[in-house]
Enzyme design. Structure first.
Site, PDB file in Angstrom:
ATOM      1  N   ASP A  67       0.819  -1.212   0.000  1.00  0.00           N
ATOM      2  CA  ASP A  67       0.000   0.000   0.000  1.00  0.00           C
ATOM      3  C   ASP A  67       0.856   1.267   0.000  1.00  0.00           C
ATOM      4  O   ASP A  67       2.075   1.214   0.171  1.00  0.00           O
ATOM      5  CB  ASP A  67      -0.961   0.005   1.207  1.00  0.00           C
ATOM      6  CG  ASP A  67      -0.267  -0.395   2.512  1.00  0.00           C
ATOM      7  OD1 ASP A  67       0.981  -0.350   2.574  1.00  0.00           O
ATOM      8  OD2 ASP A  67      -0.968  -0.759   3.462  1.00  0.00           O
ATOM      9  N   ASP A 136      -6.965  -2.253  14.514  1.00  0.00           N
ATOM     10  CA  ASP A 136      -8.365  -2.494  14.146  1.00  0.00           C
ATOM     11  C   ASP A 136      -8.519  -3.780  13.322  1.00  0.00           C
ATOM     12  O   ASP A 136      -9.574  -4.037  12.750  1.00  0.00           O
ATOM     13  CB  ASP A 136      -8.947  -1.289  13.377  1.00  0.00           C
ATOM     14  CG  ASP A 136      -8.249  -1.037  12.040  1.00  0.00           C
ATOM     15  OD1 ASP A 136      -7.305  -1.792  11.683  1.00  0.00           O
ATOM     16  OD2 ASP A 136      -8.640  -0.089  11.330  1.00  0.00           O
ATOM     17  N   GLU A 143      -9.497  -1.621   5.716  1.00  0.00           N
ATOM     18  CA  GLU A 143     -10.085  -1.235   6.986  1.00  0.00           C
ATOM     19  C   GLU A 143     -11.340  -2.060   7.270  1.00  0.00           C
ATOM     20  O   GLU A 143     -11.885  -2.691   6.360  1.00  0.00           O
ATOM     21  CB  GLU A 143     -10.436   0.258   6.931  1.00  0.00           C
ATOM     22  CG  GLU A 143      -9.241   1.166   6.664  1.00  0.00           C
ATOM     23  CD  GLU A 143      -8.259   1.239   7.831  1.00  0.00           C
ATOM     24  OE1 GLU A 143      -8.163   0.267   8.611  1.00  0.00           O
ATOM     25  OE2 GLU A 143      -7.568   2.260   7.951  1.00  0.00           O
TER      26      GLU A 143
END
Ligand code: PGA
Length: 263
Positions: A67, A136, A143
């Site tokens: 990324d 997370d 995400e």
């Protein structure tokens, strides 16, 4: 999923580097998927040492990074391009032409993402993908809520990720809101996957992705659907796992596992 629990960050890093080095020794033209963040720094340091002191040869290796922040030029000090060159590539004998990192300042991001996927296919796919995990539960910048079939695309960063990554910037407002990221589906196509995590701040995410249900709310949990995943944790990151005894038994009885399972 093989879960290896190590004493500390140093042992985790050396174990991960050894797995990567074994892969390169077996297949000198290995295609590696690489990650950024604090977690892989020790792994990269050990790979640099193996390259310099033990002749681990990267000359035929190809790499694809997971990324990049959208809106940062490759020369920006917080870009993942800069990170990779500073922390790994400039210290080893890799051919710069074999290094692929998403471009954060690209004009047509959608077209770029399509080409990135194509390039991965063109070289025969990723042999070994290295991953960290977000607090997370994200892998790359997938995400919570990301499709588990997702491909390389632009993703809006979660508030938690922005908070977690603010430590690298002077203020939280400077953290980009968007990134180009390989999708969960892209990652799952790698032939082998190696996920590393350290510290108690990752303990919840690790317990959830290893022992919880498969859910897009913890995108790392999609790794349960993959046939060859190795997870290397330190004791802090492993501290909320329920089946530690089982994982340790397997690690301590490797000869039996090899005898009966052949791996
Ligand atoms: P970290 O990031 O290694 O800096 O904790 C991991 C991630 O967000 O994937």
């Amino acid at each position: 999923m093989e879960v290896i629990i190590t004493k500390n960050y140093d042992e985790m890093s050396k174990k991960a580097a050894q797995i990567i080095a074994n892969q390169i020794q077996k297949k000198p033209d290995t295609v590696l998927g690489l990650a950024t963040g604090s977690t892989p720094l020790g792994t990269y340091q050990e790979l640099i040492r193996l390259n310099r002191e033990e002749g681990l040869d990267f000359s035929k290796v190809t790499t694809f990074n997971l990324d990049e922040y959208l809106g940062l030029s490759p020369l920006h000090k917080e870009s993942y391009n800069y990170f990779m060159w500073e922390n790994l590539f400039k210290h080893i004998n890799i051919n710069p032409e074999n290094v692929y990192i998403p471009k954060g300042d690209v004009q047509d991001a959608e077209e770029f993402c399509r080409c990135y996927e194509e390039k991965i296919k063109e070289v025969g796919g990723i042999d070994l993908q290295l991953l960290g995990i977000g607090s997370d539960g994200h892998i790359a910048f997938n995400e919570p809520g990301s499709s588990l079939m997702s491909r390389t695309r632009v993703k809006t960063l979660d508030e938690q990720t922005i908070k977690d990554n603010a430590r690298f910037f002077t203020k939280e407002e400077e953290v980009p809101r968007f990134a180009i990221t390989m999708g969960v589906g892209t990652i799952l196509e790698a032939k082998k996957i190696l996920l590393i995590a350290n510290g108690e701040k990752k303990a919840d995410a690790c317990a959830q992705f290893i022992e919880g249900p498969v859910t897009s709310q913890i995108t790392a949990s999609a790794l349960q659907l993959h046939q060859h995943v190795t997870v290397v944790l330190d004791e802090g990151a492993a501290s909320k796992l329920k089946r530690i005894k089982y994982y340790n038994w397997i690690r301590n009885n490797k000869h039996l596992v090899q005898k009966y399972l052949g791996r």
